[in-house]
Design an enzyme around this catalytic site. Structure first.
Site, mmCIF file in Angstrom:
data_model
loop_
_atom_site.group_PDB
_atom_site.id
_atom_site.type_symbol
_atom_site.label_atom_id
_atom_site.label_comp_id
_atom_site.label_asym_id
_atom_site.label_seq_id
_atom_site.Cartn_x
_atom_site.Cartn_y
_atom_site.Cartn_z
ATOM 1 N N CYS A 165 -8.046 39.588 -20.453
ATOM 2 C CA CYS A 165 -8.817 40.146 -21.568
ATOM 3 C C CYS A 165 -8.550 41.631 -21.770
ATOM 4 C CB CYS A 165 -10.313 39.894 -21.369
ATOM 5 S SG CYS A 165 -11.053 40.913 -20.094
ATOM 6 N N ASP A 194 0.822 -1.207 0.000
ATOM 7 C CA ASP A 194 0.000 0.000 0.000
ATOM 8 C C ASP A 194 0.854 1.255 0.000
ATOM 9 O OD1 ASP A 194 -2.320 -1.378 0.067
ATOM 10 O OD2 ASP A 194 -3.166 -0.150 1.698
ATOM 11 N N CYS A 222 -14.520 37.986 -21.182
ATOM 12 C CA CYS A 222 -13.249 37.628 -20.545
ATOM 13 C C CYS A 222 -13.077 36.109 -20.568
ATOM 14 C CB CYS A 222 -13.200 38.149 -19.117
ATOM 15 S SG CYS A 222 -11.679 37.665 -18.276
ATOM 16 N N ARG A 273 -14.507 8.087 8.994
ATOM 17 C CA ARG A 273 -15.462 9.169 8.824
ATOM 18 C C ARG A 273 -15.896 9.303 7.373
ATOM 19 N NH1 ARG A 273 -15.409 14.560 7.481
ATOM 20 N NH2 ARG A 273 -16.875 15.833 8.627
ATOM 21 N N LYS A 301 -17.632 22.239 24.073
ATOM 22 C CA LYS A 301 -18.978 21.742 23.788
ATOM 23 C C LYS A 301 -19.926 22.170 24.913
ATOM 24 C CE LYS A 301 -16.836 17.639 21.804
ATOM 25 N NZ LYS A 301 -16.525 16.218 21.956
ATOM 26 N N LYS A 316 -8.142 18.804 21.313
ATOM 27 C CA LYS A 316 -8.538 18.368 19.974
ATOM 28 C C LYS A 316 -7.426 17.475 19.439
ATOM 29 C CE LYS A 316 -10.411 20.076 15.625
ATOM 30 N NZ LYS A 316 -9.607 19.293 14.703
ATOM 31 N N CYS A 334 -12.408 42.263 -12.918
ATOM 32 C CA CYS A 334 -12.386 42.481 -14.351
ATOM 33 C C CYS A 334 -13.812 42.783 -14.802
ATOM 34 C CB CYS A 334 -11.871 41.217 -15.040
ATOM 35 S SG CYS A 334 -12.299 41.113 -16.765
ATOM 36 N N LYS A 366 -8.454 26.637 17.602
ATOM 37 C CA LYS A 366 -7.224 26.086 17.030
ATOM 38 C C LYS A 366 -5.978 26.770 17.584
ATOM 39 C CE LYS A 366 -7.899 23.259 13.807
ATOM 40 N NZ LYS A 366 -8.237 23.532 12.485
ATOM 41 N N ASP A 421 -5.224 15.237 17.111
ATOM 42 C CA ASP A 421 -4.943 15.304 15.679
ATOM 43 C C ASP A 421 -4.683 13.903 15.131
ATOM 44 O OD1 ASP A 421 -4.546 16.340 13.213
ATOM 45 O OD2 ASP A 421 -2.596 17.234 13.637
ATOM 46 N N TYR A 432 -14.845 10.483 22.423
ATOM 47 C CA TYR A 432 -15.306 11.820 22.797
ATOM 48 C C TYR A 432 -16.742 12.167 22.397
ATOM 49 C CZ TYR A 432 -13.311 12.753 18.118
ATOM 50 O OH TYR A 432 -12.976 12.705 16.792
ATOM 51 N N GLU A 462 -12.131 20.065 25.793
ATOM 52 C CA GLU A 462 -11.385 18.827 25.543
ATOM 53 C C GLU A 462 -10.248 19.100 24.570
ATOM 54 O OE1 GLU A 462 -14.272 16.233 23.755
ATOM 55 O OE2 GLU A 462 -15.728 16.529 25.359
ATOM 56 N N CYS A 507 -7.436 43.804 -16.675
ATOM 57 C CA CYS A 507 -7.445 42.350 -16.543
ATOM 58 C C CYS A 507 -6.278 41.781 -17.361
ATOM 59 C CB CYS A 507 -8.767 41.795 -17.055
ATOM 60 S SG CYS A 507 -8.766 40.005 -17.174
HETATM 61 S S1 IVH Z 1 -16.342 16.363 18.545
HETATM 62 C C1 IVH Z 1 -20.100 17.149 16.439
HETATM 63 N N1 IVH Z 1 -14.238 16.223 20.085
HETATM 64 O O1 IVH Z 1 -11.987 17.177 15.091
HETATM 65 C C2 IVH Z 1 -18.843 16.885 17.135
HETATM 66 N N2 IVH Z 1 -13.902 16.155 17.736
HETATM 67 O O2 IVH Z 1 -12.899 19.321 13.282
HETATM 68 C C3 IVH Z 1 -17.810 16.312 16.269
HETATM 69 N N3 IVH Z 1 -11.575 15.891 17.045
HETATM 70 O O3 IVH Z 1 -13.861 15.203 12.897
HETATM 71 C C4 IVH Z 1 -16.535 16.006 16.852
HETATM 72 N N4 IVH Z 1 -10.717 15.821 19.062
HETATM 73 O O4 IVH Z 1 -11.861 14.135 14.085
HETATM 74 C C5 IVH Z 1 -14.690 16.241 18.835
HETATM 75 N N5 IVH Z 1 -12.468 16.082 21.564
HETATM 76 C C6 IVH Z 1 -12.914 16.093 20.323
HETATM 77 C C7 IVH Z 1 -12.048 15.981 19.203
HETATM 78 C C8 IVH Z 1 -12.591 16.026 17.920
HETATM 79 C C9 IVH Z 1 -10.454 15.764 17.766
HETATM 80 C C10 IVH Z 1 -11.624 15.913 15.567
HETATM 81 C C11 IVH Z 1 -12.597 14.958 14.933
HETATM 82 C C12 IVH Z 1 -13.524 15.799 14.115
HETATM 83 C C13 IVH Z 1 -12.718 17.036 13.911
HETATM 84 C C14 IVH Z 1 -13.620 18.223 13.686
#
Ligand code: IVH
Length: 716
Positions: free
Chosen positions: A421, A42, A448, A148, A300, A127, A442, A324, A129, A236, A125, A418
């Site tokens: 054109c 793969d 164009c 997903r 949330k 996030k 333009c 972020k 990666d 989560y 929480e 432009c």
């Molecule tokens: S909640 C409706 N919780 O972030 C709620 N997502 O940008 C959906 N992710 O697709 C997700 N940590 O892959 C949630 N503590 C967390 C997360 C989380 C990472 C990711 C997840 C999601 C993406 C959304």
């Protein structure tokens, strides 16, 4: 044999290499699908495709009609069985600053009609990666695991997910009979380094980052390979669930722990904005020592009843957002500024950069946004600039490093014509606000070439007609040869396959002669095999166009490329009118604008743009010519049938139990249409105290009137 680096290829070598790669990848695909006997791993297969893509990115004009990149994911999708998610897997809205977070909480508060200062508990929480996965348990037993995918449909990777020790095969405690637990599959830094060392030792390609390696590992055909890689999982959220075992997000995570899942230990319930922001900073300082990658923090609304009321906008919940971390940055040289003309005539300046790696990705181009931005930056060709890349957002130029400016660098003069054109390019002035638009456009419109070609490209792109094999280069070629001018012409191509074949063959001959000339060789005539291949390409293209003669109303509207109308707006419009006939009639009607504007999510600007589009006779003509080729499928009514689905409702006066926005969102989620004005087409008027003229209109048109309580009773 090691392949020559893509940066060092000459155009002639690139063409040869693309030809070789197309054939090699095709052969692997065949062995894989038809013969079920792959001869390549793969990872090696992915490396071939990556090389093909990298060469195409450097030499866009050499993209072949039969390039494997037109079949992105073809192999992947055939590899695993598809799974339609019982409930869609959503994405999150993003916040990039403290203000964005405050705005998020403000929006929540306003939607729910809470008073200033009334706090909302929020679960914070990390996030993670990695890649999200959905695990379906029936009577406590893992029955299916899926990726997903596009959120609606993923891939069945049950066998691979079973090998992850954080994923219980059987749940503990008393879980609901049906429970889909969702969370993130990720790889720790330690596991990632060990894996890459092993790959290197075995002479296999290494992965760029832990996220890619986690994704690559769960999508292995052989679960034994997945098992040999250390992966982890944090739970989560959830999808389908037969009964909710808790009333809050924090309660649900607690239950997940009881059932045997690993929940991130850093999650914290916060009572207000200050606590939320403190959590963010705290996590930011811990980030480097966590041992796994995170790219932000997710907030949330904790109470599930409030989540339910808040609902969704498009594909993201109103009750959550992702805060972020700042993007990654790098220094490089601005080698040139190129102006691209888009389908709306916008002159978009693009920075051509000396290639530089930012967060594991090679960046060659960045956006400079507009004229004012270049002036603000005082960006000059030759300057050393700081660029930044955040997730999948287009890289941006942040600032110029003045100390490194070469002598004689001249200020950039933005063109007022432009470049394609030659028409004047102007900055429009908004009549109402008197504000000058940031974009120079333009004025060439239909004359164009750039705008016409970009509109056609947009028309066939993924969110539009999605015609396989008909990419940007081919559109340009057919346009140049006079085969295409407007969307209907694309379908007319199916009536002239010979001509299409001839043009493609000529194009290829020119490319190959250019190559021979570059190599100082005599031109040659090639016949035979190549022509056979060309025939196949034409045949496939004709079939792909033919397949799209049946299209959903939402896709059609999006593909028209009306200013301000993207995928989401197109869907809203399609949902409102349901059929193409109703839509076309609606656009002819006198109250077209009001009707559009009364839809949630469609503001005045959008409504005006749509009306402007239909006010142009040539647009309507072109659309009618297109419709002669098409069968437009109506937008399905919302699946949940409710006492108000299909009804047109008007809210007037003061609502006391919920905000106007919430009332509207709820009615729409039950399949009702919410309108801002009462007419003979209105079914129900919900009138609160203080209702005025609309109530009178209702009486005039004999429309059913009810108060808020009766309405709530009706919708249950
Ligand atoms: S909640 C409706 N919780 O972030 C709620 N997502 O940008 C959906 N992710 O697709 C997700 N940590 O892959 C949630 N503590 C967390 C997360 C989380 C990472 C990711 C997840 C999601 C993406 C959304």
């Amino acid at each position: 044999m090691t392949a020559k680096p893509v940066e060092k290829l000459t155009s002639a070598e690139a063409e040869k290499e693309l030809d070789r790669l197309a054939r090699e990848i095709d052969a692997h695909d065949r062995r894989y699908h038809a013969e079920d006997a792959p001869t390549i791993s793969d990872a090696d297969y992915d490396a071939l495709r990556r090389r093909n893509a990298a060469i195409e990115e450097r030499f866009p004009l050499l993209v072949r009609p039969d390039s494997p990149s037109h079949r992105v994911g073809a192999k992947a999708s055939a590899k695993f069985t598809k799974v339609v998610h019982a409930r869609p897997m959503l994405s999150l809205d993003n916040a990039f600053s403290d203000e964005d977070v405050a705005d998020f909480l403000g929006r929540v508060r306003r939607f729910l009609g809470l008073k200033e200062g009334e706090e909302i508990a929020v679960m914070a929480e990390p996030k993670i990666d990695g890649l999200s996965a959905s695990l379906r348990y029936e009577k406590g037993v893992l029955v299916q695991g899926a990726t997903r995918g596009d959120g609606q449909e993923g891939e069945d990777i049950t066998a691979n997910l079973r090998t992850i020790s954080d994923i219980p095969l059987r749940l503990k405690g008393k879980p609901p009979a049906v429970l889909e637990v969702r969370g993130e599959v990720y790889m720790t830094h330690k596991a990632f380094e060990a894996l890459n060392k092993r790959q290197e030792k075995d002479g296999k390609p290494t992965y760029a980052n832990p996220r890619n390696s986690a994704a690559g590992s769960v999508r292995q055909l052989d679960p034994a390979i997945t098992a040999s890689r250390t992966l982890n999982f944090f739970a989560y959220t959830w999808g389908e669930i037969s009964e909710l075992p808790a009333k809050t997000q924090s309660g649900m995570l607690e239950k997940f722990r009881e059932y045997g899942f690993t929940v991130n230990p850093l999650v914290k319930l916060c009572d207000n904005l200050d606590e939320v922001l403190k959590f963010y900073r705290d996590i930011e300082t811990k980030r480097a020592r966590l041992g796994y990658d995170i790219d932000g923090v997710v907030y949330k609304v904790d109470r599930l009843d409030l989540q339910e009321r808040l609902g969704f906008v498009s594909r993201s919940p109103r009750w959550a957002t992702a805060h972020k971390f700042p993007a990654e940055q790098a220094e490089t040289v601005l080698e040139g500024i190129e102006i691209q003309v888009g389908r709306t005539g916008k002159l978009a300046p693009v920075a051509r950069l000396k290639p530089v790696t930012v967060g594991g990705v090679v960046v060659r181009n960045a956006t400079l946004h507009n004229e004012d931005e270049i002036a603000r930056l005082d960006a000059r060709v030759g300057d050393t600039v700081m660029i930044q890349r955040a997730g999948d957002v287009i890289p941006q130029v942040l600032r110029v490093i003045l100390e490194k400016r070469p002598r004689g660098a001249k200020p950039y003069k933005f063109p007022d014509k432009c470049p394609i054109c030659g028409s004047h390019a102007v900055r429009e002035v908004d009549e109402k606000t008197g504000k000058v638009d940031v974009d120079r456009r333009c004025t060439g419109g239909l004359i164009c070439d750039a705008q016409t070609v970009e509109r056609l490209k947009y028309f066939v792109a993924r969110d539009g007609f999605d015609i396989e094999g008909l990419g940007g280069t081919m559109i340009e070629l057919f346009y140049d040869k006079g085969l295409l001018k407007e969307p209907a012409d694309i379908f007319a191509l199916t009536e002239k396959p010979e001509k299409v074949g001839r043009i493609l063959a000529e194009h290829r001959a020119v490319l190959s002669e250019e190559r021979r000339a570059a190599e100082g060789k005599e031109p040659v005539k090639t016949k035979g095999k190549k022509e056979e291949r060309e025939d196949k390409v034409v045949e496939n293209l004709m079939a792909a166009i033919e397949r799209r003669r049946t299209i959903g109303l939402d896709r059609l509207i999006n593909a028209l490329g009306i200013r301000h109308v993207g995928e989401t707006t197109a869907r809203l419009i399609a949902r409102h009118y349901r059929t193409i006939d109703a839509f076309m009639d609606g656009m002819k009607a006198e109250n077209a604008r009001e009707e559009l504007e009364s839809q949630e999510g469609l503001g005045g600007v959008v409504a005006e743009a749509i009306c402007d589009f239909f006010a142009e006779k040539h647009n309507v003509k072109a659309l009618n010519r297109l419709l002669e080729w098409l069968t437009v499928t109506p937008m399905a009514a919302p699946s949940r049938s409710s006492p108000v689905s299909g009804k047109t409702v008007v809210f007037t006066g003061t609502l006391e139990k919920m905000t106007r926005q919430e009332a509207k969102a709820r009615a729409e989620s039950l399949g009702a249409k919410v309108s801002g004005s009462v007419s003979a087409k209105t079914d129900i008027v919900v009138a609160g105290p203080g209702a005025g003229s609309k109530l009178k209109d209702a009486q005039k048109h004999n429309v059913q009137v009810m108060d808020e309580d009766a309405w709530l009773k009706l919708i249950g």
